[in-house]
Write a protein that holds these residues in place. Sequence first.
Motif, PDB file in Angstrom:
ATOM      1  N   PRO A 126      38.936  -9.714  35.113  1.00 24.64           N
ATOM      2  CA  PRO A 126      39.958  -8.712  34.784  1.00 24.64           C
ATOM      3  C   PRO A 126      41.090  -9.374  34.019  1.00 24.64           C
ATOM      4  CG  PRO A 126      39.396  -8.652  37.133  1.00 24.64           C
ATOM      5  CD  PRO A 126      38.751  -9.887  36.561  1.00 24.64           C
ATOM      6  N   GLN A 127      41.707  -8.624  33.108  1.00 24.88           N
ATOM      7  CA  GLN A 127      42.805  -9.149  32.300  1.00 24.88           C
ATOM      8  C   GLN A 127      43.895  -8.078  32.274  1.00 24.88           C
ATOM      9  OE1 GLN A 127      42.675 -12.079  30.674  1.00 24.88           O
ATOM     10  NE2 GLN A 127      40.509 -12.548  30.308  1.00 24.88           N
ATOM     11  N   PRO A 128      45.138  -8.496  32.157  1.00 19.68           N
ATOM     12  CA  PRO A 128      46.182  -7.484  31.971  1.00 19.68           C
ATOM     13  C   PRO A 128      46.017  -6.812  30.613  1.00 19.68           C
ATOM     14  CG  PRO A 128      47.074  -9.714  31.717  1.00 19.68           C
ATOM     15  CD  PRO A 128      45.653  -9.871  32.161  1.00 19.68           C
ATOM     16  N   ALA A 129      46.071  -5.507  30.598  1.00 25.93           N
ATOM     17  CA  ALA A 129      45.994  -4.805  29.309  1.00 25.93           C
ATOM     18  C   ALA A 129      47.258  -5.121  28.510  1.00 25.93           C
ATOM     19  CB  ALA A 129      45.877  -3.302  29.547  1.00 25.93           C
ATOM     20  N   PRO A 130      47.113  -5.422  27.226  1.00 25.59           N
ATOM     21  CA  PRO A 130      48.304  -5.767  26.438  1.00 25.59           C
ATOM     22  C   PRO A 130      49.100  -4.513  26.052  1.00 25.59           C
ATOM     23  CG  PRO A 130      46.326  -5.990  25.116  1.00 25.59           C
ATOM     24  CD  PRO A 130      45.869  -5.553  26.477  1.00 25.59           C
ATOM     25  N   ALA A 131      49.438  -3.734  27.050  1.00 28.38           N
ATOM     26  CA  ALA A 131      50.125  -2.456  26.827  1.00 28.38           C
ATOM     27  C   ALA A 131      51.573  -2.568  27.311  1.00 28.38           C
ATOM     28  CB  ALA A 131      49.409  -1.350  27.601  1.00 28.38           C
ATOM     29  N   VAL A 147      40.110 -10.609  24.901  1.00 29.79           N
ATOM     30  CA  VAL A 147      40.599  -9.231  24.782  1.00 29.79           C
ATOM     31  C   VAL A 147      40.908  -8.938  23.318  1.00 29.79           C
ATOM     32  CG1 VAL A 147      42.484  -7.649  25.420  1.00 29.79           C
ATOM     33  CG2 VAL A 147      41.489  -9.200  27.130  1.00 29.79           C
ATOM     34  N   ARG A 148      40.610  -7.728  22.902  1.00 36.60           N
ATOM     35  CA  ARG A 148      40.928  -7.318  21.538  1.00 36.60           C
ATOM     36  C   ARG A 148      41.484  -5.893  21.563  1.00 36.60           C
ATOM     37  NH1 ARG A 148      39.826 -11.872  21.342  1.00 36.60           N
ATOM     38  NH2 ARG A 148      38.641 -13.040  19.803  1.00 36.60           N
ATOM     39  N   VAL A 149      42.337  -5.582  20.604  1.00 39.19           N
ATOM     40  CA  VAL A 149      42.890  -4.226  20.536  1.00 39.19           C
ATOM     41  C   VAL A 149      42.551  -3.590  19.195  1.00 39.19           C
ATOM     42  CG1 VAL A 149      44.813  -4.747  22.099  1.00 39.19           C
ATOM     43  CG2 VAL A 149      45.110  -5.022  19.622  1.00 39.19           C
ATOM     44  N   ARG A 150      42.656  -2.284  19.180  1.00 37.89           N
ATOM     45  CA  ARG A 150      42.402  -1.518  17.951  1.00 37.89           C
ATOM     46  C   ARG A 150      43.060  -0.146  18.110  1.00 37.89           C
ATOM     47  NH1 ARG A 150      40.983  -0.619  12.532  1.00 37.89           N
ATOM     48  NH2 ARG A 150      40.575   1.614  12.494  1.00 37.89           N
ATOM     49  N   ARG A 151      43.724   0.285  17.065  1.00 37.68           N
ATOM     50  CA  ARG A 151      44.390   1.584  17.079  1.00 37.68           C
ATOM     51  C   ARG A 151      43.558   2.648  16.368  1.00 37.68           C
ATOM     52  NH1 ARG A 151      46.566  -1.985  16.241  1.00 37.68           N
ATOM     53  NH2 ARG A 151      48.163  -3.020  17.488  1.00 37.68           N
ATOM     54  N   ARG A 152      43.671   3.841  16.855  1.00 45.59           N
ATOM     55  CA  ARG A 152      43.106   4.994  16.140  1.00 45.59           C
ATOM     56  C   ARG A 152      44.146   6.084  16.274  1.00 45.59           C
ATOM     57  NH1 ARG A 152      36.905   7.332  15.791  1.00 45.59           N
ATOM     58  NH2 ARG A 152      37.590   9.308  14.904  1.00 45.59           N
ATOM     59  N   GLY A 153      44.860   6.364  15.182  1.00 45.03           N
ATOM     60  CA  GLY A 153      46.039   7.246  15.281  1.00 45.03           C
ATOM     61  C   GLY A 153      47.025   6.608  16.238  1.00 45.03           C
ATOM     62  N   ASP A 154      47.502   7.394  17.224  1.00 48.16           N
ATOM     63  CA  ASP A 154      48.468   6.820  18.163  1.00 48.16           C
ATOM     64  C   ASP A 154      47.803   6.362  19.458  1.00 48.16           C
ATOM     65  OD1 ASP A 154      47.814   9.264  19.127  1.00 48.16           O
ATOM     66  OD2 ASP A 154      49.890   9.888  19.586  1.00 48.16           O
ATOM     67  N   TRP A 155      46.488   6.333  19.448  1.00 47.03           N
ATOM     68  CA  TRP A 155      45.789   5.770  20.602  1.00 47.03           C
ATOM     69  C   TRP A 155      45.581   4.270  20.373  1.00 47.03           C
ATOM     70  CZ3 TRP A 155      41.189   9.279  22.538  1.00 47.03           C
ATOM     71  CH2 TRP A 155      41.675  10.593  22.730  1.00 47.03           C
ATOM     72  N   VAL A 156      45.836   3.502  21.425  1.00 51.24           N
ATOM     73  CA  VAL A 156      45.547   2.075  21.345  1.00 51.24           C
ATOM     74  C   VAL A 156      44.411   1.758  22.321  1.00 51.24           C
ATOM     75  CG1 VAL A 156      46.498  -0.261  21.392  1.00 51.24           C
ATOM     76  CG2 VAL A 156      47.998   1.695  20.910  1.00 51.24           C
ATOM     77  N   PHE A 157      43.392   1.164  21.802  1.00 47.75           N
ATOM     78  CA  PHE A 157      42.234   0.767  22.626  1.00 47.75           C
ATOM     79  C   PHE A 157      42.332  -0.735  22.909  1.00 47.75           C
ATOM     80  CE2 PHE A 157      39.188   4.359  21.956  1.00 47.75           C
ATOM     81  CZ  PHE A 157      39.911   5.084  21.017  1.00 47.75           C
ATOM     82  N   ALA A 158      41.957  -1.131  24.121  1.00 50.98           N
ATOM     83  CA  ALA A 158      41.823  -2.566  24.389  1.00 50.98           C
ATOM     84  C   ALA A 158      40.466  -2.811  25.034  1.00 50.98           C
ATOM     85  CB  ALA A 158      42.939  -3.066  25.299  1.00 50.98           C
ATOM     86  N   PHE A 159      39.811  -3.883  24.624  1.00 49.98           N
ATOM     87  CA  PHE A 159      38.447  -4.204  25.077  1.00 49.98           C
ATOM     88  C   PHE A 159      38.435  -5.586  25.713  1.00 49.98           C
ATOM     89  CE2 PHE A 159      38.297  -1.278  21.589  1.00 49.98           C
ATOM     90  CZ  PHE A 159      37.425  -0.299  22.044  1.00 49.98           C
ATOM     91  N   ASN A 160      37.784  -5.696  26.841  1.00 50.67           N
ATOM     92  CA  ASN A 160      37.767  -6.960  27.567  1.00 50.67           C
ATOM     93  C   ASN A 160      36.371  -7.587  27.503  1.00 50.67           C
ATOM     94  OD1 ASN A 160      38.046  -9.113  29.209  1.00 50.67           O
ATOM     95  ND2 ASN A 160      38.606  -7.961  31.059  1.00 50.67           N
ATOM     96  N   TYR A 161      36.202  -8.567  26.621  1.00 56.18           N
ATOM     97  CA  TYR A 161      34.912  -9.255  26.485  1.00 56.18           C
ATOM     98  C   TYR A 161      34.753 -10.378  27.504  1.00 56.18           C
ATOM     99  CZ  TYR A 161      33.294  -7.121  22.130  1.00 56.18           C
ATOM    100  OH  TYR A 161      32.810  -6.249  21.192  1.00 56.18           O
ATOM    101  N   SER A 162      35.778 -10.616  28.300  1.00 55.36           N
ATOM    102  CA  SER A 162      35.662 -11.722  29.259  1.00 55.36           C
ATOM    103  C   SER A 162      35.085 -11.210  30.570  1.00 55.36           C
ATOM    104  CB  SER A 162      37.031 -12.352  29.506  1.00 55.36           C
ATOM    105  OG  SER A 162      37.770 -11.583  30.428  1.00 55.36           O
ATOM    106  N   GLY A 163      34.663 -12.122  31.404  1.00 59.60           N
ATOM    107  CA  GLY A 163      34.047 -11.758  32.674  1.00 59.60           C
ATOM    108  C   GLY A 163      35.058 -11.547  33.797  1.00 59.60           C
TER     109      GLY A 163
END
Lengths: 647, 647, 647
Positions: free
Chosen positions: A618-623, A600-616
């Motif tokens: 489901p993962q808990p979102a780090p939110a 999982v990786r995260v990235r911000r754009r302004g006050d939006w936080v994106f999280a991406f799941n490269y694994s096969g």
Amino acid sequence: MLGVCYYPEHWPRERWAEDARRMRELGLTYVRIGEFAWSRLEPDPGCFTWAWLDEAIETLGQAGLKVVLGTPTATPPKWLIDQHPDILAVDQEGRVRGFGSRRHYSFSSRVYCEEARRIVTLLAQRYGQHPHVAGWQTDNEYGCHDTTRSYGPEDLRAFRLWLQARYGSIEALNRAWGNVFWSMEYRSFGEVDLPNQTVTEANPAHWLDFYRFSSEQVAAFNRMQVEILRAYSPERFIVHNFMGYTPDFDHFKLAQDLDIAGWDSYPLGFTDMDVLPCSEAEKVRYARTGHPDIAAFHHDLYRGVKPRWWVMEQQPGPVNWAHHNPAPAPGVVRMWTWEALAHGAEVVSYFRWRQFPQAQEQFHAGLNRPDFEPDVGFSEAARVAEELQSLSPLPPSGPAPVALVFDYEADWVYRIQPQGREFIYRDLVWVFYKALRALGLDVDFVPPGARLEPYRLVVVPSLPVVSEAALETFRHHQGVVVWGPRSGSKTEFLSIPPTLPPGRLQDLLPLRVTRVESTRPGLSEPVRWNGLEWPSGVWKEWVESDLPPQATFGDGKGALYRHQNHHYLAFWPGQDFLQSYLGALAKSLDLPLHPVPEGVRVRRRGDWVFAFNYSGQPQPAPAPTNARFLVGGPTLEAYNFCIWKAG
Amino acid sequence: MLGVCYYPEHWPRERWAEDARRMRELGLTYVRIGEFAWSRLEPDPGCFTWAWLDEAIETLGQAGLKVVLGTPTATPPKWLIDQHPDILAVDQEGRVRGFGSRRHYSFSSRVYCEEARRIVTLLAQRYGQHPHVAGWQTDNEYGCHDTTRSYGPEDLRAFRLWLQARYGSIEALNRAWGNVFWSMEYRSFGEVDLPNQTVTEANPAHWLDFYRFSSEQVAAFNRMQVEILRAYSPERFIVHNFMGYTPDFDHFKLAQDLDIAGWDSYPLGFTDMDVLPCSEAEKVRYARTGHPDIAAFHHDLYRGVKPRWWVMEQQPGPVNWAHHNPAPAPGVVRMWTWEALAHGAEVVSYFRWRQFPQAQEQFHAGLNRPDFEPDVGFSEAARVAEELQSLSPLPPSGPAPVALVFDYEADWVYRIQPQGREFIYRDLVWVFYKALRALGLDVDFVPPGARLEPYRLVVVPSLPVVSEAALETFRHHQGVVVWGPRSGSKTEFLSIPPTLPPGRLQDLLPLRVTRVESTRPGLSEPVRWNGLEWPSGVWKEWVESDLPPQATFGDGKGALYRHQNHHYLAFWPGQDFLQSYLGALAKSLDLPLHPVPEGVRVRRRGDWVFAFNYSGQPQPAPAPTNARFLVGGPTLEAYNFCIWKAG
Amino acid sequence: MLGVCYYPEHWPRERWAEDARRMRELGLTYVRIGEFAWSRLEPDPGCFTWAWLDEAIETLGQAGLKVVLGTPTATPPKWLIDQHPDILAVDQEGRVRGFGSRRHYSFSSRVYCEEARRIVTLLAQRYGQHPHVAGWQTDNEYGCHDTTRSYGPEDLRAFRLWLQARYGSIEALNRAWGNVFWSMEYRSFGEVDLPNQTVTEANPAHWLDFYRFSSEQVAAFNRMQVEILRAYSPERFIVHNFMGYTPDFDHFKLAQDLDIAGWDSYPLGFTDMDVLPCSEAEKVRYARTGHPDIAAFHHDLYRGVKPRWWVMEQQPGPVNWAHHNPAPAPGVVRMWTWEALAHGAEVVSYFRWRQFPQAQEQFHAGLNRPDFEPDVGFSEAARVAEELQSLSPLPPSGPAPVALVFDYEADWVYRIQPQGREFIYRDLVWVFYKALRALGLDVDFVPPGARLEPYRLVVVPSLPVVSEAALETFRHHQGVVVWGPRSGSKTEFLSIPPTLPPGRLQDLLPLRVTRVESTRPGLSEPVRWNGLEWPSGVWKEWVESDLPPQATFGDGKGALYRHQNHHYLAFWPGQDFLQSYLGALAKSLDLPLHPVPEGVRVRRRGDWVFAFNYSGQPQPAPAPTNARFLVGGPTLEAYNFCIWKAG
Ligand SMILES: [Zn+2]
Ligand SMILES: [Zn+2]
Ligand SMILES: [Zn+2]
């Protein structure tokens, strides 16, 4: 916004209108065309067939698409090569690199520069003010296929002139390179050869100047095109599509002449082919997604190269050129597209509209199959287009909390003179980057000499040659700076500084590196920091300093020093150590940490936080628990992403 | 029958008569001579020394031996090369391949074709009707040492003419190759280069035509010799000695001009050097026997190349050219000889009579040692000769129950454009062959387009380009056909078929391959068939079809389809799967299955069943309890064989 | 005595006097200068600048140092190369090896021989009788960077003349090489080519003569220099600095023209780069010391090359040219120096005085750092200097108890025709040497044909070509001789002897090798000796003899024979076997055995016994309980040594 790369010359004219209509229906804005079409534009010397291109542009424009027109200089036609064989580059072994694929020219060929000027001028004159032409792409993937450097007579001639301009006198060159060593002294610039094909290794200073020269030749070739386009095509943007990690020329410098930095994103092939190094286990685990940091690394690098940046070619399915060419997992094309947008891409453009059933790239998927049916990528792109419409506008991308100082010249210096087989600049940058991403920190790549004010944390994996200008930016910087090994270890002419490394950096770091060593894998030495032992290897330095060490080697010698806001690592750090060390620094600086599960990786754009799941899985979102989700929710599905608003 | 290769020019004349006498005593029928003797036949340009050859033939003939006379064109003498350096071939890197070993000529050299014609004519005129000359061998081991393709000016000239003849107009060539891609279009045949030394990969269609051209040049060179021999030497057979797996030219096509296909069998070196790939464990286990399928594979291949076939060179002891050159285990030379006979060889000829103590092959054993004493192989050959006498005549070899369609062009297509590093045609054929042999099934190799009537089971490991003629034989065939992956995936010009793969085969298999992928070792995906999971890897296809899948991938998609008598594998199969699947098919077709223990192999010749034990331990013969043994008995000793009559 | 290598031309003149003073203070006697200074001595053709060298010699001499002056022929200046490009060598692939590093000349260039003669004559005339010039070094590291053999037109010309002189008639050459094989016969010497770039392997006899020729060209080039120096510089010694294992030319023969054999000792780089092969575990274990036998091997070899021998370049810290360049462990520079002295070195000279911060070797440590401060090696050298003063004079080095017959030609023969990939002469010699050293036996290397009287035990790892002269020394030798495999297996012209191997040695060993084989790693066969089984591999021979075997293979055949004082190993022996077998022999001969713990080695000099501890832990010194220690005591510290008097 979305776009696509299209080759009208590959398809019957009758199909163009329908293709254009379907592009618009899909939600595309831009269409890049023309960059390999020289033989169709000028089939015989001086005989031009503009009509088809006129019609293609008109058809696309009528459908509502904006055209990015490529200059066709990456593929000069055969008749031109036959007229002027000295256009061809020569490889390091002295073999001419012939016609029959692409990029078959040397940047130093005088004839070719004239011919490129001629065709670009004609194109710019004809289409420069065309209402449907929104911008230009220069050439295609400079440097790809190891084409930055060439070793022929034209290159030698240009190199000698470049040296003369740089040094003025041959005595200055002899002094700068230390040519007294091994009787390598020259009496005139006309005696200097290219550095290849020597009995044993050539003078590294000789090589470094040849690398610098070659880099500048690429920039000059591009600048020549840009100047023509600026003259005949005002108010159109100019872009070039760079490749994945191709450090042979300085992208920061070349991009000064551009409006937009494009890059071509092929995460699966890059992972398979070690464009950035992956372990065998990672290559298997991420075979269908690409390594979770490999596209992000380039997004962040090219955003540093130019604030306006595009993914000019986005992998839409299996490709043809890697050792292994698997299919992306379902949903991954959409995820890649959104990740590019999260990192600030202005446009993501798929390569390409339709798989061409012939020639070298016939196994390269497009959005459409060669039987004219939509391929898997088509539906994923369509979904992105819909999502984009409902989510627009995205908040602007502000500066990241961390800057990584990236230096093309550093890559050259260590490639030319690694002093230990595993000392590879790319790998060192990669380990810093992965450590920061594992902490959930966004990263801006900046060149040495860039403004550092926005950054509370600056990491410099290694900067062997520190210019006065670069030093100046650090002198006044208040934030924390972490310097990697070998920083300041060389003068501009690649010699050891008179006061020993870190040379000029001794202004900031009162220490001297009196001895260095490289070691083989297996000969690891623990570094003691924070009460724990961290494995290190590859590189170790002996430091003399009055500063107390912050970390020590097994023999008690200092491994890490700090002076005011500057930290210096006297060893090659492992990722675990960096995560701990940079994590502690980031915490102390109150940076927004977001430790992520594997894949999982995260990235911000302004006050939006994106999280991406490269694994096969489901993962808990780090939110945070009470996060407000704009896309998805607290469970991040496999090969999917979510967005929430930062609290 | 047995034979031997002999070099009278290496030994004193006084010894010839005794050598000849001992050959006859040993029980040999044929003796091959002369194929490297040009410098002794024509020591100076135009000066001939026939006397020694006259005498050698006479001496051998007088002793009762039949002479096979080789044309000496594999080794033109130095004076000829010095007169015409353009005879020499050029390698892919542009380096001239010089004099000093053998095969130092390009098949496209006009001068060399004339010179070869001259020497062959003189030989044919002199010995064509000689009573002791029973037949001719053309040249020696075409294609060995990577000599099929050459990259010099003579080759370019001939290739352009070949293209002109093939395409008629340059527009047709540009269309066929898809040269609009990357501006690769030509304006005339004189603009076409050879496909080597391009900046990145050349057009695969360009390569494929160059491979085809090169293959035809070999056949044309051979045909030139054959025509001369036919004219001056009526009623003599003509043979060529092919090498172990050397697919660079089409042996089926070349052999159309021959009477007999010879091949040179060196099981130990082939196993050591991966002529067919063996695991490290197999290389150790079978170091002194060769892999148990490696000689058989070639016997069956060359029987397909020509119904009359010889082992022209049989390894008689350690050789000199592999990385490691162990001695055969005791008895193995005899076992190899009998295995060749079991597979239908007309003659097995040992290489060579006596080890020559000088030059490149001084470590290559013969039947006799360099000190003129018999070597180990001599006594094993003697035993075969006795056995042959008591067992003759052997029953004729009928058609096998299974045909394997083997296609040289398939090898080229996947070598040129593997699309996944492990997709190697040789390896795919090898895994099919080993699976059939493990089931105890005899196999006939046939070219595409061959008559299929005799076969209840036909396997096609892969056939990318399906000609209309080949398709026709399948259309009317009633037996079961198993198609491997990528069959029908390319047009004649190496493009993806307009209706997607399997293209023309869609007449037989109503399905479409919409996507393909290649994967790295370690990224295996199970295929579910018959209630079990079978590992697969290397290659996978996505199929659209109304047919119900017979096997499925992990994601539920179809992996294997059947339509009437045609089966299609949409993946790269492992040997275990093939053994199960083909075993089930064979059982349903009532084919004679003989599952064998590891290291044992069987082969039928008429109603005789042979079993060979490649293992170092005794094994139970896979014979029925009441079998009547002609040789050996129910316990098969190590490195030995037995024969029983089928019930 | 101690010395150092110094480059006054690299440093300001003002510093020379201080450098010289500090050298003397450190306790150095010799200083080598000048060997790369051609461009500073003759900056333009015919214009000489002797003044600086005059001054440098004077300054050094005034300080009390003795100068060894190098001829600068390893680095001809650029203007000379531009005037005569045919000076440059050509590599095996036909590429010219250009200017820009060093050793850029072919030994067969006529122009270069004249130019070298000119510069050496001028130097010898000017400094030949200078009171401060104690001796001369010719050139630098002949053969380094694979420069012994060159493949250009000048080399071809010289080779043809050499062949003509050797064979007299082309018929003799054709016979000697067996050129009847594959029609390789020549009609004149003008038809002979160099053996590179053939289609497949060239005649090994052709290669061997080319290797011999190339070796003699080096010796001739050196002799030309020696003759000039002898003429103009009487009573000065002449030395050359050889490299670590560089067997491309015969050092024994070249050294006949020298007074002293120098060699350049870099134990860490040699261990990292497999100059003598080390396992991965050894490379890690000994990364900071070098393998404990690697310097000793060369000391003993070069003492055999010339009784007077120096370490001309002693590694003083990390270097720059290996794959990995670690720092020596503390104390190791001192230990290396003492080990050289223990083996009989007359002088140990450090390379170099000060690290030069520019050009190719800027990472190569010196005794001083580039900031003019002393480096680690300085203090270790200082300690040696003090110790030497208090211990001098050392007792003279007598003959060792064991001689190892080392043959450069053997290296060539097996490199040209290994017949099994692992049959490498270097490795075979290395395993014999390590076995003897593990037994604590001192070893003298001797060439074939040397006097053997002093030695009760002689080992000959392998001697394929046995000259009449060499045979003669063995015929009359009374001591035990152990012959390794393939001894006597070839005639002078590289053919198998008419009576089979061991050919001429059959005078001493009544046996015949009727068959040989090479095997892959993993295919080991036990040899039974002394009631135990010893693993063997790589190579095995079948022997016919009336002698009873002393050891047998698994199949009962003989593996080891003894006739009177001669022993013959018919297999490639492992180190364990050799330790046992040679240990038993040594015991029976009452040789002084000193079995050592891992990492410890011993060496005698007169009645002094030295022990060296290459391990990182203290070890018991392998001394008798009542030993009288001159240095150290019964516990041998890590990276340290001790000396005691033999009882
Ligand atoms: Zn319009
Ligand atoms: Zn007759
Ligand atoms: Zn003086």
